[in-house]
Structure formats: structure tokens, C-alpha cells
Design a protein around this motif. Sequence first.
Motif, PDB file in Angstrom:
ATOM      1  N   UNK A 120       0.844  -1.208   0.000  1.00 29.81           N
ATOM      2  CA  UNK A 120       0.000   0.000   0.000  1.00 29.81           C
ATOM      3  C   UNK A 120       0.875   1.252   0.000  1.00 29.81           C
ATOM      4  N   UNK A 121       1.963   1.198   0.786  1.00 31.68           N
ATOM      5  CA  UNK A 121       2.860   2.363   0.863  1.00 31.68           C
ATOM      6  C   UNK A 121       3.449   2.672  -0.516  1.00 31.68           C
ATOM      7  N   UNK A 122       3.840   1.634  -1.245  1.00 30.89           N
ATOM      8  CA  UNK A 122       4.382   1.845  -2.601  1.00 30.89           C
ATOM      9  C   UNK A 122       3.325   2.441  -3.518  1.00 30.89           C
ATOM     10  N   UNK A 123       2.120   1.876  -3.450  1.00 31.33           N
ATOM     11  CA  UNK A 123       1.032   2.398  -4.299  1.00 31.33           C
ATOM     12  C   UNK A 123       0.764   3.862  -3.980  1.00 31.33           C
ATOM     13  N   UNK A 124       0.820   4.202  -2.693  1.00 30.09           N
ATOM     14  CA  UNK A 124       0.529   5.574  -2.292  1.00 30.09           C
ATOM     15  C   UNK A 124       1.604   6.557  -2.757  1.00 30.09           C
ATOM     16  N   UNK A 125       2.797   6.031  -3.044  1.00 29.83           N
ATOM     17  CA  UNK A 125       3.847   6.910  -3.584  1.00 29.83           C
ATOM     18  C   UNK A 125       3.657   7.129  -5.080  1.00 29.83           C
ATOM     19  N   UNK A 126       2.734   6.362  -5.665  1.00 29.02           N
ATOM     20  CA  UNK A 126       2.543   6.459  -7.117  1.00 29.02           C
ATOM     21  C   UNK A 126       3.387   5.442  -7.870  1.00 29.02           C
ATOM     22  N   UNK A 127       4.001   4.487  -7.123  1.00 29.08           N
ATOM     23  CA  UNK A 127       4.806   3.432  -7.757  1.00 29.08           C
ATOM     24  C   UNK A 127       3.872   2.275  -8.124  1.00 29.08           C
ATOM     25  N   UNK A 128       4.046   1.710  -9.316  1.00 24.58           N
ATOM     26  CA  UNK A 128       3.272   0.526  -9.684  1.00 24.58           C
ATOM     27  C   UNK A 128       3.901  -0.665  -8.951  1.00 24.58           C
ATOM     28  N   UNK A 129       3.345  -0.973  -7.775  1.00 25.92           N
ATOM     29  CA  UNK A 129       3.971  -1.981  -6.909  1.00 25.92           C
ATOM     30  C   UNK A 129       3.990  -3.355  -7.575  1.00 25.92           C
ATOM     31  N   UNK A 130       2.939  -3.683  -8.314  1.00 28.40           N
ATOM     32  CA  UNK A 130       2.880  -5.009  -8.954  1.00 28.40           C
ATOM     33  C   UNK A 130       4.026  -5.135  -9.956  1.00 28.40           C
ATOM     34  N   UNK A 131       4.230  -4.089 -10.751  1.00 28.04           N
ATOM     35  CA  UNK A 131       5.294  -4.159 -11.755  1.00 28.04           C
ATOM     36  C   UNK A 131       6.664  -4.182 -11.086  1.00 28.04           C
ATOM     37  N   UNK A 132       6.884  -3.304 -10.132  1.00 27.86           N
ATOM     38  CA  UNK A 132       8.207  -3.197  -9.511  1.00 27.86           C
ATOM     39  C   UNK A 132       8.583  -4.468  -8.743  1.00 27.86           C
ATOM     40  N   UNK A 133       7.614  -5.029  -8.029  1.00 25.35           N
ATOM     41  CA  UNK A 133       7.938  -6.184  -7.192  1.00 25.35           C
ATOM     42  C   UNK A 133       7.889  -7.505  -7.954  1.00 25.35           C
ATOM     43  N   UNK A 134       6.987  -7.602  -8.923  1.00 26.45           N
ATOM     44  CA  UNK A 134       6.734  -8.907  -9.548  1.00 26.45           C
ATOM     45  C   UNK A 134       7.449  -9.093 -10.889  1.00 26.45           C
ATOM     46  N   UNK A 135       7.468  -8.029 -11.704  1.00 26.04           N
ATOM     47  CA  UNK A 135       8.054  -8.180 -13.047  1.00 26.04           C
ATOM     48  C   UNK A 135       9.488  -8.741 -13.019  1.00 26.04           C
ATOM     49  N   UNK A 136      10.381  -8.209 -12.181  1.00 23.74           N
ATOM     50  CA  UNK A 136      11.740  -8.761 -12.156  1.00 23.74           C
ATOM     51  C   UNK A 136      11.775 -10.230 -11.703  1.00 23.74           C
TER      52      UNK A 136
END
Lengths: 248, 252
Positions: A120-136
Motif C-alpha cells: 500500500x505504501x508503494x502504491x501511495x507513492x505512485x509506484x506501480x507496486x505489482x510491476x516493480x515487485x513482480x516483473x523482475x
Amino acid sequence: MIKTAIEKVGEYFLFLRKVFSRPENARLYWKQFILETDKLIISSILIVAVISIFIGGVLAIQTASNLENPFIDKMYVGYMVRESLILEFCSTMVALILAGKMGSNIASELGSMRITEQIDAMDMMGVNSAAFLVQPKIIAATLLSPLLMMLSFILGLIGGYIVVDFTGIIRTASYIEGIKYSFNGFYIVYSCFKTALFCFLISSISSFEGYYAGGGSLGVGRSSTRAIVAASILILMFDLIVTEVMLY
Amino acid sequence: MIEVKGLFKGFGDKVVLHDIDAVFGTGQCNMIIGKSGSGKTVLLKNLIGLFEPDRGDILYDGDSLVAMDEGRRKLLHQNIGVLFQGSALFDFATVIENVMFPMNFFTDWSVAQKRERAEFCLEKVNIVGSNDKYPSELSGGMQKRVGIARALALSPKYLFCDEPNSGLDPYTSILIDKLISDLTKEFNITTVINTHDMNSMLEIGDNICFIDSGTIAWKGDRHSILDTDCASLKEFICANTLARNIMEGQGR
């Protein structure tokens, strides 16, 4: 139940769409890819190596004990070990082992991040958390797992050789001759493709389960279990489909 | 300034928020207070866009959050800092990396500039000499302060704090309250704090909304809260022995 399953599949594909959206900062994703390679692939080398050596040895003994007919050349032991390893063990069996190791790692990591509000914290920063955490994770697992398959294949053959050499069930020269006999290079492509596909399934399904985990630490445990069960079943289903499509 | 207009939110058949109207001013510590289960966390999650309202609107300086597309929401989120109840620091990153995290994504600053900004934010919250520690090595109070530093990293216009004092001792709670209040005034931030801590309300509550059964039952500030005629708010306040003694002592 069917409706729930269809909804779940739909959610999974929507999740994948979110995961494979354009990275905000390619350099950070590359750094994350290196970290995930270490966590998912390099840390799996030991378990894959140990299992492959032992299974290679077991296959050699089992095959030799089933080829007692004096009219069958003993070099077929080496041949059978090679074919068993490349066709099934190094891709499917290794993938099932990785489903446990890699799947639980990914699902529990993301699940813990979800319940402690880090996602949630990542999403609230405007970061696409799914892409950043999962894609790699998915890219590292899918692209580099064929290397684990190759390692498993080589070590499986070495395991068979060690057992043959120590026990003397057949001559080592026959074993080596069998390994070289009638080699079909396409089997390597087939096995690499299967391993990459299986590792895509493992990493994406366990990411999906972990990313949407809920219900505290028990929920994280449940999501981890669901991820491993679903990935294992799908590995076997796709094994059948890919074999039918690529070998016939 | 954030305005909430006629907000409704429910889950299934259960209506959690019912016709909420509120204004959260700039440079003020705006508080949403209420009992557990009253709907204050749901309201906060609607405000920051983690939940979608069923009806009504939320305006950020006149811009409707409900009408924003994903791209504009992302831009808005870069102006929002959030302090989560459990701090939500990233386990995989050190203190300084946590604070630099949003800068890595949304600025083209050099590493030295990002580090300088992160150290400035950490200094503001009195965290010095812990840059290379991981969150698990910090106390609860320190984690909250690092969470505030991270929320301030991109100089947000809006700061949301979900129960910033939960799990902290009274002394640390007051320090965190003062810190949030000072930063709000210094950087002219619109701060919205979700709490049921009486001390916080009486210390820093510039603008207080009391939520009861999903609706705003009372609005005021820390100076007027003890004079309230609202029965449910009185009941809520008097659950705290200190506040009850004060009210009884003053014949309220």
C-alpha cells in the motif's frame, strides 16, 4: 465454484497486465532483476545440484536392474539415463522442486509485504507496486531457469557416472557410449522451453497469491500453500500439453 | 485543502460511511476521531484513493479525485505522504534507502542530492546515525519517525497519518504528535490524522471531525471538544479517565 474459478483466472490475467506495464525507471528494475536472480536462481543451484546428482545415480541403478537381458547392450543404461533426465526429470521434476522453494519464497515475501502495508505504501507513492515487485521475479525465473535445467542435466549424468563407477553395475565405457548414442538436440530445446514455461507459472501464480494475500499471517501461509498446489497441478497439466504439441 | 462532499461507502449490504461532508485545511492538523469500527479508517482510505467511494466526491485543491484518470492520480500520489499504522517501512531497504525510495522513482537527482535530501528529512525527525540500519533493528518510535521522513521526502502537499501513536508509550506519542504538528506548520502541509488518542486531540487537533456510526457527529477543534453537547462524543471522551476528570472538574 466454476464462477469463482473463472473470476480467479480473470483476476490473474488482469494482474499480469498490471505487472507487465511499462517500468517507471528501467535502471531500478534492472537492479531488482539482479537481486531476484540471486534470490530465485542462484540460491536454487545447491538444491538442484544435490537432487540431480542423486537422481542420476538412482536412474542408473534402476535402469541397469531392468536391463538384465544379455541380448540388450549395457550401453542402453547410459542412453536411458540421458533420455529420462532430459525429457522429464530436468524440466518437470526440477520445476516441481522449484514450485516448493521458489513459490513459497515469492508468495510469503509478497504476502508479508501486503499485510504489513508495504505494498500500500508503494502504491501511495505512485509506484506501480505489482510491476516493480513482480516483473523482475517473473523475468528472472523465466529467462534463467533453463540454465538450472542444463545444470541439472549435466549433474544428473555425472551422478549416474559416479554410481556406475563405484558399483560397477556396468562398465563406465558403456555408460559413456550410451550417453552419446543417438542424441536428439531438439530435446534440449524442448526441455528448456518446458522449464521456462513452468517457472513462469510458478513465479506468476505465487506472486498473484502473495500480492493479494489477506487475513494476517495465517492468510500468508494459506496463500503460500495455494500457490504451491496450483503451480504443481498446472506444471503437470502443461507438461502433458507441451509434450503432445512439441513431440508429436 | 481537501474537501469531502456527500461521501457514501459500503461493503456489500453494510453502509460504512453515510453522507460525509468535511473540509481539511492547509497548514492544519486535521483529525478524524472515533471509536474502533466507526468508519474512520475507511474514510482515510477513501481520501487517499485506496478505496473508491460509492457516491460523493473528494476534492484536492478543487480537483476531483473521483474523476481523475490513473495518470493524474499517480501525479497526485507524488504529492501525498502517508504514514501507515505499522510504519510500512520496506524490510529490504535500510533507513536511508527507505527515505530515498520515492526519490529514486520520481526525481532525476544525483545520488548525492538524494542522499542529502534524505539526511535532511531524517534530521528533521531526529534520526541521526541510523542510516544503515534495517527497519527490524529500530524501535517502534524510530520506525514511525523514519516513516514520517519517508513521507516528507518529496515535499508533499498532503500528509495522511493512520493512528500514528498506536503501540507507542505516552512520551514517544507526544514527541511524534509535536513532530507532525511542527512539520505541518513549517511546510504548510494539509495533514489528516486518523486517531482515537485523546492526548493527540488535545495537543495538536486544529480541526477535529468525530465519526460515529459512519457519519460525522461533531466538528470542532481541541479548544471546543471538551465543551461538546454531542452525547456520543462525550461518551467517547469520558472513556478516558484523564479527560473525564478534567470535564468533571470543570463541571461539564
